[in-house]
Design an enzyme around this catalytic site. Structure first.
Site, PDB file in Angstrom:
ATOM      1  N   ASP A   1      28.095  29.265  24.457  1.00 31.70           N
ATOM      2  CA  ASP A   1      28.369  27.960  23.829  1.00 31.70           C
ATOM      3  C   ASP A   1      29.843  27.568  23.934  1.00 31.70           C
ATOM      4  OD1 ASP A   1      29.549  29.718  22.129  1.00 31.70           O
ATOM      5  OD2 ASP A   1      28.531  29.037  20.303  1.00 31.70           O
ATOM      6  N   GLY A   2      30.657  28.408  24.601  1.00 27.14           N
ATOM      7  CA  GLY A   2      32.063  28.070  24.790  1.00 27.14           C
ATOM      8  C   GLY A   2      33.005  28.794  23.848  1.00 27.14           C
ATOM      9  N   GLU A   3      32.463  29.455  22.811  1.00 21.35           N
ATOM     10  CA  GLU A   3      33.352  30.201  21.902  1.00 21.35           C
ATOM     11  C   GLU A   3      34.058  31.322  22.653  1.00 21.35           C
ATOM     12  OE1 GLU A   3      31.568  31.841  18.425  1.00 21.35           O
ATOM     13  OE2 GLU A   3      30.893  29.895  17.676  1.00 21.35           O
TER      14      GLU A   3
ATOM     15  N   HIS B   1      59.209  19.305  24.007  1.00 22.64           N
ATOM     16  CA  HIS B   1      59.276  17.848  24.145  1.00 22.64           C
ATOM     17  C   HIS B   1      60.158  17.220  23.069  1.00 22.64           C
ATOM     18  CE1 HIS B   1      58.229  13.742  24.834  1.00 22.64           C
ATOM     19  NE2 HIS B   1      57.827  13.623  23.587  1.00 22.64           N
TER      20      HIS B   1
ATOM     21  N   ASP C   1      63.031   7.532  30.292  1.00 21.81           N
ATOM     22  CA  ASP C   1      62.755   6.832  29.025  1.00 21.81           C
ATOM     23  C   ASP C   1      63.815   7.260  28.011  1.00 21.81           C
ATOM     24  OD1 ASP C   1      61.934   9.341  28.016  1.00 21.81           O
ATOM     25  OD2 ASP C   1      59.831   8.935  28.462  1.00 21.81           O
TER      26      ASP C   1
ATOM     27  N   LYS D   1      61.283   2.479  28.899  1.00 19.14           N
ATOM     28  CA  LYS D   1      59.847   2.569  29.184  1.00 19.14           C
ATOM     29  C   LYS D   1      59.040   2.219  27.949  1.00 19.14           C
ATOM     30  CE  LYS D   1      57.446   6.658  28.781  1.00 19.14           C
ATOM     31  NZ  LYS D   1      57.179   8.076  29.045  1.00 19.14           N
TER      32      LYS D   1
ATOM     33  N   ARG E   1      55.022   2.758  26.703  1.00 20.86           N
ATOM     34  CA  ARG E   1      53.731   3.352  27.093  1.00 20.86           C
ATOM     35  C   ARG E   1      52.612   2.408  26.691  1.00 20.86           C
ATOM     36  NH1 ARG E   1      51.590   7.626  29.202  1.00 20.86           N
ATOM     37  NH2 ARG E   1      53.518   8.799  29.405  1.00 20.86           N
TER      38      ARG E   1
ATOM     39  N   ASP F   1      62.971  14.896  33.428  1.00 19.86           N
ATOM     40  CA  ASP F   1      62.112  14.752  32.259  1.00 19.86           C
ATOM     41  C   ASP F   1      61.733  16.153  31.791  1.00 19.86           C
ATOM     42  OD1 ASP F   1      60.741  13.429  30.267  1.00 19.86           O
ATOM     43  OD2 ASP F   1      59.536  12.212  31.622  1.00 19.86           O
TER      44      ASP F   1
ATOM     45  N   THR G   1      50.700  12.649  34.241  1.00 16.76           N
ATOM     46  CA  THR G   1      50.013  11.885  35.294  1.00 16.76           C
ATOM     47  C   THR G   1      50.985  11.270  36.293  1.00 16.76           C
ATOM     48  OG1 THR G   1      50.126   9.783  34.103  1.00 16.76           O
ATOM     49  CG2 THR G   1      48.243  11.228  33.604  1.00 16.76           C
TER      50      THR G   1
HETATM   51  C1  R5P Z   1      56.994  11.508  27.220  1.00 20.55           C
HETATM   52  O1  R5P Z   1      57.835  11.001  26.493  1.00 20.55           O
HETATM   53  C2  R5P Z   1      57.289  12.694  28.099  1.00 20.55           C
HETATM   54  O2  R5P Z   1      58.633  13.085  28.031  1.00 20.55           O
HETATM   55  C3  R5P Z   1      56.937  12.401  29.541  1.00 20.55           C
HETATM   56  O3  R5P Z   1      57.746  11.356  30.011  1.00 20.55           O
HETATM   57  C4  R5P Z   1      55.505  11.982  29.661  1.00 20.55           C
HETATM   58  O4  R5P Z   1      54.687  12.753  28.863  1.00 20.55           O
HETATM   59  C5  R5P Z   1      55.046  12.104  31.075  1.00 20.55           C
HETATM   60  O5  R5P Z   1      53.705  11.693  31.160  1.00 20.55           O
HETATM   61  P1  R5P Z   1      53.210  10.932  32.447  1.00 20.55           P
HETATM   62  O6  R5P Z   1      53.602  11.773  33.629  1.00 20.55           O
HETATM   63  O7  R5P Z   1      51.718  10.840  32.281  1.00 20.55           O
HETATM   64  O8  R5P Z   1      53.875   9.601  32.435  1.00 20.55           O
END
Ligand code: R5P
Length: 312
Positions: A36-38, A128, A167, A190, A192, A216, A221
């Site tokens: 079941d994934g556990e 982060h 950003d 930036k 989002r 960064d 993505t």
């Molecule tokens: C967000 O503030 C993080 O520092 C990255 O800039 C962000 O998570 C990168 O995500 P993505 O590559 O999807 O833009």
């Protein structure tokens, strides 16, 4: 107190590299998965040991967070003397505040859960947000891979290169890179729009006719880097873009986004297990194993880490 390294399944190769540098074998750790994934980990006896669970919580984030919680609980219940969670990439760190009503603070939920499960200290690489330290009720060692990445990328960039924060959240990080590279900083603003889409419009700083290094903490993505790169090219930056980030999640469609850019090099670390990217990218992976091995060795000997930490 013996030193024991317990590997999470998210990135066993990194744990093995750390163990090798410390002249140790990894502690026995088997993780069974039920239909079941556990998950159910089984560890060797750790009674009285100084234990370091090495487990980045990258994709699949939820599975790896739960596995880490179970590993920490198993360490605590086997009567380890001290349990440290080494989480080079800390999933959910981006949820450090609510951006709207009805949202949780995911970073707080995960850090509380890790402590409740048994973590007596956390080790994170280029977290982060510095807010993680304040959220956490146990000591957090905030390591940085920036000096290592700068050493690697110094030979790939010219002295005229401008370091770019894609950003506002990356400005402090960009200042750290720029100080080590002895160059200037530009900043892209930036917004989002969704988890996979961002809007970048304004640029502060001059990049006309100059090479750029976009930095960064993480690439998910690739939306942030792509949007920043387009703004920089529109403002006359040399079309040979270098990107540096500690955590290379490189989730689809990052590779396709980067393939459409004039990207000359992408520097990341092995904080996360890497998979092949299609199309192939000019990726250069720097290992954080020496940084983690040095950290674990010093913590085991109760020595200071000051020169390995993010400077505020
Ligand atoms: C967000 O503030 C993080 O520092 C990255 O800039 C962000 O998570 C990168 O995500 P993505 O590559 O999807 O833009």
């Amino acid at each position: 107190m013996t030193l024991q390294l317990v590997p999470g399944s998210a990135h066993r190769a990194l744990a093995e590299a750390v163990a090798g540098l410390l002249g140790l074998q990894l502690s026995t750790c088997q993780v069974d998965r039920f239909p079941d994934g556990e998950l159910r980990p089984r560890l060797a006896c750790l009674r009285g040991a100084d234990v370091y669970v090495i487990a980045p919580t990258g994709p699949a984030v939820n599975d790896h967070v739960v596995e880490l919680l179970l590993l920490l609980d198993a360490c605590r219940r086997s009567d380890a003397a001290r349990v440290t969670a080494v989480v080079p990439y800390f999933g959910y760190a981006r949820q450090d505040r609510r951006s709207g009503a009805g949202q949780p603070v995911g970073a707080r939920v995960v850090s509380d859960a890790l402590v409740t499960a048994g973590a007596q200290r956390l080790v994170i690489v280029d977290a982060h947000t510095p807010a993680l330290e304040a959220m956490c009720t146990v000591p957090v060692e905030m390591l940085t891979a920036v000096p290592m990445l700068v050493t690697a990328l110094a030979s790939a960039v010219s002295r005229e290169a401008v370091v770019v924060a894609p950003d506002l959240g990356a400005v402090r990080l960009a200042e750290h890179y720029a100080a080590l590279l002895e160059t200037s900083v530009a900043v892209v603003r930036k917004t989002r729009r969704s988890p996979t889409d961002v809007l970048a419009e304004e640029l502060t700083g001059d990049v006309d006719g100059r090479p750029v290094i976009i930095v960064d903490d993480m690439i998910s993505t690739g939306a942030t880097i792509e949007a920043a790169a387009r703004v920089l090219l529109d403002h006359g930056a040399t079309p040979e873009i270098v990107v540096a980030a500690t955590h290379g999640l490189l989730i689809d469609p990052a590779a396709e986004r980067f393939a459409a850019l004039p990207l000359s090099a992408l520097f990341i670390t092995d904080s996360l297990a890497q998979r092949e990217t299609t199309p192939a990218l000019p990726v250069q992976v720097q290992s954080i194993a020496p940084l983690l091995a040095d950290t674990v060795g010093r913590l085991h000997r109760d020595q200071a880490l000051d020169d390995l930490l993010i400077q505020s």
